[in-house]
Design a protein around this motif. Structure first.
Motif, PDB file in Angstrom:
ATOM      1  N   GLN A   1       2.872  -3.160 -11.260  1.00  0.00           N
ATOM      2  CA  GLN A   1       3.238  -1.776 -11.574  1.00  0.00           C
ATOM      3  C   GLN A   1       2.124  -0.817 -11.162  1.00  0.00           C
ATOM      4  N   PHE A   2       1.360  -1.187 -10.138  1.00  0.00           N
ATOM      5  CA  PHE A   2       0.269  -0.331  -9.686  1.00  0.00           C
ATOM      6  C   PHE A   2       0.809   1.005  -9.174  1.00  0.00           C
ATOM      7  N   THR A   3       0.044   2.066  -9.400  1.00  0.00           N
ATOM      8  CA  THR A   3       0.475   3.411  -9.042  1.00  0.00           C
ATOM      9  C   THR A   3      -0.614   4.134  -8.251  1.00  0.00           C
ATOM     10  N   GLY A   4      -0.295   5.366  -7.872  1.00  0.00           N
ATOM     11  CA  GLY A   4      -1.277   6.228  -7.226  1.00  0.00           C
ATOM     12  C   GLY A   4      -1.508   5.885  -5.769  1.00  0.00           C
ATOM     13  N   LEU A   5      -2.556   6.473  -5.224  1.00  0.00           N
ATOM     14  CA  LEU A   5      -2.929   6.243  -3.834  1.00  0.00           C
ATOM     15  C   LEU A   5      -3.779   4.980  -3.707  1.00  0.00           C
ATOM     16  N   ILE A   6      -3.567   4.244  -2.641  1.00  0.00           N
ATOM     17  CA  ILE A   6      -4.457   3.125  -2.334  1.00  0.00           C
ATOM     18  C   ILE A   6      -5.730   3.718  -1.737  1.00  0.00           C
ATOM     19  N   PRO A   7      -6.895   3.422  -2.309  1.00  0.00           N
ATOM     20  CA  PRO A   7      -8.129   4.094  -1.864  1.00  0.00           C
ATOM     21  C   PRO A   7      -8.495   3.748  -0.422  1.00  0.00           C
TER      22      PRO A   7
END
Length: 250
Positions: free
Chosen positions: A65-71
């Motif tokens: 359930q990872f979210t956001g931008l991949i760094p």
């Protein structure tokens, strides 16, 4: 604590129903070469500190359930999708909620269509090329399907939907939408408009099986020319020119 195992070279925790987030302290695992977190319930954003794991070659974190931008720091790592004679490229990142755009170095391993962006903060309606459709913000470049089946929607189809040139699936069945349907629908491969209150005339490209039945067609009188047309089950027909009416859905 796990992050203090500085000599750890392989960490395999897939299919363990784990929850929580990846700590920035993961950067302590400087000897880590293999990291499997596939098929868990892990969430949150990937910390930029992961880019300090320069010995990491195998990273499989799909189906969480990872979210956001991949760094962007992930590009400091030389990732290889091959491990144990198996290509893990489709499981490295897919099945999460990662927001586009993706770092160029891993773009080939991230399929946008396999990211669930429902109820995420990936886009703001104030962003360029982002539009509000029934209370949710959608980006025209990353929206390929819209499913609003039985969502109690009312009013007309927003004109903004015509900006979504990549849209190939639209399900509006079972709402209380009304008004006319524009020719924009002709560019969509799969659509369903039945059980609403849309009014004709409908674009010629539409399939009757995806239009009828419509409810409350008596409200469509306003769209007909009262001098030359009559309303029949939600569509306007020319009094003099209409010689056939076929509604058998066959």
């Amino acid at each position: 604590e796990l992050w203090n195992l500085v000599n750890l070279e392989r960490l395999d925790l897939d299919r363990n129903q784990l929850s929580g987030e990846i700590s920035p302290e993961i950067e302590n695992l400087i000897n880590l070469n293999i990291l499997f977190l596939w098929v868990n319930q892990l969430s949150g954003e990937i910390p930029s500190e992961i880019g300090n794991l320069t010995n990491l070659n195998t990273l499989v974190i799909g189906d969480n359930q990872f979210t956001g931008l991949i760094p962007e720091e992930i590009c400091n790592i030389n990732l290889d999708p091959m491990f144990d004679n198996y290509n893990w490229s489709e499981r490295m990142f897919d099945g999460n909620k990662f927001c586009p755009p993706y770092p160029e170095c891993i773009e080939q391993y991230v399929d946008f269509l396999d990211q669930d962006l429902t109820d995420t903060d990936c886009f703001s309606c104030d962003d360029e090329d982002v539009y509000d459709l029934w209370g949710t913000c959608y980006h025209v470049d990353y929206t390929f399907g819209l499913d609003f089946f039985n969502n109690e929607l009312t009013g007309e189809i927003p004109q903004e939907i015509e900006n979504f040139v990549n849209l190939n699936y639209l399900d509006l069945q079972g709402n209380n939408l009304s008004g006319l349907v524009s020719d924009f629908i002709c560019g969509i491969d799969t659509y369903n408009l039945i059980n609403n209150s849309f009014c004709g005339p409908f674009p010629d490209c539409l399939d009757n099986n995806s239009i009828f039945p419509q409810e409350n067609s008596y409200d469509c009188e306003e769209f007909c020319n009262e001098n030359t047309e009559i309303n029949v089950w939600g569509s306007c027909y020319n009094i003099d020119e209409t010689i056939e009416l076929i509604f058998n859905n066959s």
